[in-house]
Design a protein around this motif. Structure first.
Motif, PDB file in Angstrom:
ATOM      1  N   ILE A 212       6.227 -30.184  29.930  1.00 37.41           N
ATOM      2  CA  ILE A 212       5.005 -29.412  30.473  1.00 37.41           C
ATOM      3  C   ILE A 212       4.240 -28.865  29.095  1.00 37.41           C
ATOM      4  N   HIS A 213       3.440 -29.246  28.910  1.00 37.79           N
ATOM      5  CA  HIS A 213       2.617 -28.915  27.572  1.00 37.79           C
ATOM      6  C   HIS A 213       2.041 -27.757  27.737  1.00 37.79           C
ATOM      7  N   ASN A 214       1.164 -27.365  28.788  1.00 41.67           N
ATOM      8  CA  ASN A 214       0.269 -26.563  28.827  1.00 41.67           C
ATOM      9  C   ASN A 214      -0.206 -26.114  30.293  1.00 41.67           C
TER      10      ASN A 214
ATOM     11  N   GLY B  87      -3.227 -28.176  34.282  1.00 42.91           N
ATOM     12  CA  GLY B  87      -2.921 -28.382  32.826  1.00 42.91           C
ATOM     13  C   GLY B  87      -2.352 -29.798  32.651  1.00 42.91           C
ATOM     14  N   GLY B  88      -1.422 -29.839  31.414  1.00 48.70           N
ATOM     15  CA  GLY B  88      -0.965 -31.197  31.081  1.00 48.70           C
ATOM     16  C   GLY B  88       0.543 -31.067  30.953  1.00 48.70           C
ATOM     17  N   ALA B  89       0.883 -32.349  31.555  1.00 43.81           N
ATOM     18  CA  ALA B  89       2.527 -32.633  31.578  1.00 43.81           C
ATOM     19  C   ALA B  89       2.675 -33.897  31.853  1.00 43.81           C
TER      20      ALA B  89
ATOM     21  N   PHE C 123      14.265 -32.823  40.557  1.00 40.79           N
ATOM     22  CA  PHE C 123      14.047 -32.035  39.646  1.00 40.79           C
ATOM     23  C   PHE C 123      12.653 -31.742  39.561  1.00 40.79           C
ATOM     24  N   VAL C 124      11.635 -32.344  40.173  1.00 38.26           N
ATOM     25  CA  VAL C 124      10.353 -31.996  39.995  1.00 38.26           C
ATOM     26  C   VAL C 124      10.216 -30.816  40.860  1.00 38.26           C
ATOM     27  N   ASP C 125      10.948 -30.849  42.040  1.00 36.04           N
ATOM     28  CA  ASP C 125      10.800 -29.664  42.918  1.00 36.04           C
ATOM     29  C   ASP C 125      11.203 -28.463  42.531  1.00 36.04           C
ATOM     30  N   SER C 126      12.343 -28.630  41.528  1.00 30.45           N
ATOM     31  CA  SER C 126      13.027 -27.220  41.108  1.00 30.45           C
ATOM     32  C   SER C 126      11.970 -26.604  40.224  1.00 30.45           C
ATOM     33  N   LEU C 127      11.048 -27.533  39.830  1.00 37.83           N
ATOM     34  CA  LEU C 127       9.990 -26.565  38.910  1.00 37.83           C
ATOM     35  C   LEU C 127       8.850 -25.855  39.550  1.00 37.83           C
TER      36      LEU C 127
ATOM     37  N   GLY D 274       6.229 -26.335  41.385  1.00 34.03           N
ATOM     38  CA  GLY D 274       4.776 -26.835  41.128  1.00 34.03           C
ATOM     39  C   GLY D 274       4.226 -26.548  39.874  1.00 34.03           C
ATOM     40  N   ARG D 275       5.173 -26.128  39.023  1.00 35.19           N
ATOM     41  CA  ARG D 275       4.707 -26.239  37.560  1.00 35.19           C
ATOM     42  C   ARG D 275       4.479 -27.547  37.071  1.00 35.19           C
ATOM     43  N   TYR D 276       5.078 -28.379  37.481  1.00 36.46           N
ATOM     44  CA  TYR D 276       4.911 -29.823  37.328  1.00 36.46           C
ATOM     45  C   TYR D 276       4.419 -30.572  38.601  1.00 36.46           C
ATOM     46  N   ILE D 277       3.378 -31.479  38.595  1.00 36.44           N
ATOM     47  CA  ILE D 277       2.827 -32.415  39.496  1.00 36.44           C
ATOM     48  C   ILE D 277       2.791 -33.824  39.121  1.00 36.44           C
TER      49      ILE D 277
END
Ligand code: NAD
Length: 366
Positions: A30-32, A76-78, A101-105, A107-110
């Motif tokens: 997750i960059h930004n 943002g960017g990921a 793993f995506v879910d554990s974040l 929503g910070r990463y889509i």
């Protein structure tokens, strides 16, 4: 060492995802997330080393921050990468483990599709998390983004013609289109509808034949595309095609196409500028795909998507203004536009939650 790298490139978070039973080795970078949750595709590739995979995901996620910012998205960017061979290593368990793993974040990463991943893989990811775009249309997904990318590229082209020649009459000019895949063929069709003269090339003979018979294009050899007397060179295949060898051969006064990473390096970008060629920055021009999937977050709507594609025209105009204002090549101006937007919005300190993904359009259920 890793933290030094993260410091240099400004990443917020890197997640190493491991599940022995599923054979999962993946990295999410997750960059930004200043503008919103990090959106970026998932790539599956047989990386030679883990360091190569890390390098790729860091580079690509940073690229997404810039692309999404210039596109004017609240995103943002990921990026995610799975270390493995897409031909032999795919399984339901692998993608569901990744989905967890995506879910554990939260929503910070889509995630979305990228090289080596198709819509069926995304279906498995979607069983474990709603933070997925590019799923089947029955789930409120947006389908193939390519026609949107081609249409967006036309918008970028009009802004670029306007800057260079003071008019937007696409049909007045000639085009060398490299690559007739999902985006390239659609782009050729749109050019043809406007009466343009088109030269085409592709590794696949059948695609070349189609462009010739259906859209009246003139076929040229794979290497010949760099020598044709066309006003616009339009890379729609692989990256790095504007390089030390090809640039001296180009007759075009504009480079505008849908391919990613068109410039082999920054020095080439400077040289393009010196030669008086107007380069339409690739990630601003080809943002149609990401704009399209981003709309899934609030509930996908085709009309809204088409309207959004037209903003690419204005984004390119803004980039050319910055290029003139700061006397920098256009590829640098695109980065500056992204950085200025992130800085300006970052200062607003909006209350949390407004930009959180909602996925309103989804009919969840398997
Ligand atoms: P695609 O795989 O459908 O098409 C690529 C085409 O390029 C193929 O027909 C292939 O035969 C041809 N090709 C490969 N090497 C070539 C060469 N050396 N010379 C001539 N032709 C060659 O891919 P696509 O979805 O059309 O994407 C094209 C480019 O646009 C890629 O760089 C991609 O990353 C970028 N892009 C695509 C989208 C999208 O919505 N599909 C969005 C943003 C960026």
């Amino acid at each position: 060492m890793i933290f030094d790298t993260l410091d240099t490139f400004g990443h917020e978070q890197v997640v190493f995802c491991h599940n022995k039973d599923a054979g999962l080795k993946a990295i999410i970078a997750i960059h930004n997330t200043v503008l919103g949750p990090g959106l970026g595709g998932l790539r599956m590739y047989p990386y030679k080393t883990e360091a190569d995979a890390l390098d790729d995901v860091l580079r690509l996620s940073r690229g997404m921050t810039y692309k999404n910012a210039v596109a004017g998205l609240n995103i943002g960017g990921a990026k995610g990468v799975i270390i493995g061979d897409p031909e032999t290593d795919k399984s339901e368990a692998l993608f569901r483990a990744f989905g967890k793993f995506v879910d554990s974040l939260g929503g910070r990463y889509i995630t979305a599709e990228d090289v080596g991943i198709d819509v069926n893989d995304m279906e498995y990811v979607y069983r474990e998390t709603e933070f997925v775009t590019g799923v089947h249309q029955v789930h409120g997904g947006s389908g193939d983004p390519s026609p949107f990318t081609a249409y967006g590229t036309m918008q970028g082209l009009m802004a670029t013609l306007n800057k260079k020649y003071g008019d937007e009459e696409i049909g007045k000019y000639s085009y060398a289109v490299q690559g007739l895949g999902h985006v390239g063929m659609e782009f050729v069709k749109l050019l043809r509808e406007r009466g343009a003269k088109i030269f085409v090339t592709d590794k696949a003979k059948a695609l070349v034949e189609k462009a010739v018979s259906e859209y009246g294009a003139e076929a040229v050899g794979l290497d010949e595309i760099y020598d044709v007397a066309a006003d616009v060179y339009s890379p729609c295949a692989m990256g790095g095609t504007v390089n030390e060898k090809t640039l001296p051969r180009l007759k075009a006064k504009i480079i505008c196409g849908a391919a990613n990473n068109q410039l082999a390096n920054d020095a080439i970008g400077d040289e393009v500028e010196k030669r008086g060629i107007l380069y339409a920055p690739d990630y601003a021009v080809n943002a149609g795909g990401v704009m399209n999937v981003s709309l899934e977050i609030d509930g996908y709507n085709r009309e809204r998507a088409m309207r959004m594609m037209r903003t690419i025209y204005h984004n390119l105009g803004r980039i050319y203004e910055i290029s003139e204002r700061d006397r920098i090549p256009t590829y640098r101006a695109a980065d500056r536009l992204a950085e200025e937007r992130i800085a300006a919005i970052g200062k607003l300190k909006l209350p949390m939650g407004r930009s959180a993904p909602r996925f309103l359009g989804r009919m969840r259920g398997h």
